[in-house]
Design a protein around this motif. Sequence first.
Motif, mmCIF file in Angstrom:
data_model
loop_
_atom_site.group_PDB
_atom_site.id
_atom_site.type_symbol
_atom_site.label_atom_id
_atom_site.label_comp_id
_atom_site.label_asym_id
_atom_site.label_seq_id
_atom_site.Cartn_x
_atom_site.Cartn_y
_atom_site.Cartn_z
ATOM 1 N N ALA A 32 0.826 -1.199 0.000
ATOM 2 C CA ALA A 32 0.000 0.000 0.000
ATOM 3 C C ALA A 32 0.863 1.252 0.000
ATOM 4 C CB ALA A 32 -0.928 -0.011 1.217
ATOM 5 N N GLU A 33 1.966 1.209 0.776
ATOM 6 C CA GLU A 33 2.857 2.366 0.836
ATOM 7 C C GLU A 33 3.531 2.608 -0.503
ATOM 8 O OE1 GLU A 33 6.756 4.000 3.350
ATOM 9 O OE2 GLU A 33 5.851 2.058 3.801
ATOM 10 N N ALA A 34 3.936 1.510 -1.169
ATOM 11 C CA ALA A 34 4.572 1.629 -2.478
ATOM 12 C C ALA A 34 3.594 2.200 -3.499
ATOM 13 C CB ALA A 34 5.081 0.273 -2.936
ATOM 14 N N ALA A 35 2.329 1.756 -3.415
ATOM 15 C CA ALA A 35 1.321 2.251 -4.348
ATOM 16 C C ALA A 35 1.011 3.718 -4.083
ATOM 17 C CB ALA A 35 0.052 1.411 -4.228
ATOM 18 N N ALA A 36 1.053 4.111 -2.812
ATOM 19 C CA ALA A 36 0.726 5.484 -2.451
ATOM 20 C C ALA A 36 1.861 6.448 -2.802
ATOM 21 C CB ALA A 36 0.424 5.572 -0.958
ATOM 22 N N ASN A 37 3.097 5.950 -2.816
ATOM 23 C CA ASN A 37 4.243 6.805 -3.120
ATOM 24 C C ASN A 37 5.170 6.105 -4.107
ATOM 25 O OD1 ASN A 37 6.489 8.457 -3.202
ATOM 26 N ND2 ASN A 37 6.344 9.008 -1.054
ATOM 27 N N PRO A 38 5.045 6.451 -5.388
ATOM 28 C CA PRO A 38 5.802 5.746 -6.426
ATOM 29 C C PRO A 38 7.183 6.326 -6.689
ATOM 30 C CG PRO A 38 4.344 7.330 -7.440
ATOM 31 C CD PRO A 38 4.150 7.465 -5.941
ATOM 32 N N ALA A 39 7.774 7.029 -5.730
ATOM 33 C CA ALA A 39 9.002 7.785 -5.974
ATOM 34 C C ALA A 39 10.119 6.958 -6.594
ATOM 35 C CB ALA A 39 9.495 8.428 -4.671
ATOM 36 N N TYR A 40 10.242 5.692 -6.207
ATOM 37 C CA TYR A 40 11.366 4.876 -6.687
ATOM 38 C C TYR A 40 11.075 4.132 -7.993
ATOM 39 C CZ TYR A 40 13.849 5.814 -2.361
ATOM 40 O OH TYR A 40 14.496 6.443 -1.335
ATOM 41 N N ARG A 41 9.900 4.323 -8.533
ATOM 42 C CA ARG A 41 9.579 3.679 -9.807
ATOM 43 C C ARG A 41 10.462 4.261 -10.918
ATOM 44 N NH1 ARG A 41 3.782 4.103 -13.039
ATOM 45 N NH2 ARG A 41 4.304 2.641 -14.726
#
Length: 284
Positions: A32-41
């Motif tokens: 959920a955190e990764a989906a909410a903040n995609p900074a490292y994509r």
Amino acid sequence: MNRVKNTVGAMAATVLLGAFSVPAAASTSSDAEAAANPAYRVLKHLDYSGPGKASLRVGYYDRTHDKGFGWNKVKKKHNITKYSAVEYIAKSPNRNRVGNSTTYHMTGYAGKYRCRNGVCTLVKQYKMILSVNEKVQRDGQDKGVITMYCVGVVRCPNWVSTTLAKENRSLAASDEGTVPEEDAPDNSQAPSDEVVDEADLEDENTPMDGGAPADEGDAVDGTETYLSSYQPLADSVSVTAPTTALTASGRERLAASYSPLAWTVPVSATEDRYRYAGSYNRLR
């Protein structure tokens, strides 16, 4: 007796299910955190004058605190709007390490000439700096692009991105996994686990001449020629300076080089390959 056994069995099952449910909850929270903040994509793997490729990540830009990295900072703070513009500077042979850090600066130049009476005079030149951090992240790839900017102003004029992007030789469309610029997510939130290196805090965007308007020399009247290079541009060039692309107006020309640009080149080497002619006699 059977009732006791059933009760004990139910309690054991509950305990086991509870034990297995903890990692699942943690995994869900992490996802959920990764989906909410995609900074490292990673949006694109850039051709790079250093080892391997340089990652261009979504990043973020927090305007209130003037913090960020990656595509969001490059675009939102410095008005660099083309992946190819970033990649052109990423391929610069001018690559210098910042102290003993894992951060490197690549440099190049974008300039505007005004052409009259066969001579084009340099009226505006920006030194470009691209900052890339090669530190490997948890995904096994470099942190990549931290920022890119025009020295002297906070926001680069639009023609800078256009000039650099037109001259980039990358076949960007064939890069597997590249996220189109229009689909890159906006992000203003820093990832909770971000580690900021001191070498990545430098962002030289204070005007060199505090008394000069930020847009001095950026006015357009249709007589402009735009050039870029990895070396400082000449103060003046012939109107036949190298050109590789024309804008829609047909009067603004874009060019770049990995070496200092030549002052003049034969017209036949720079114009379109086709010529059109009409005659009252049979053409040869």
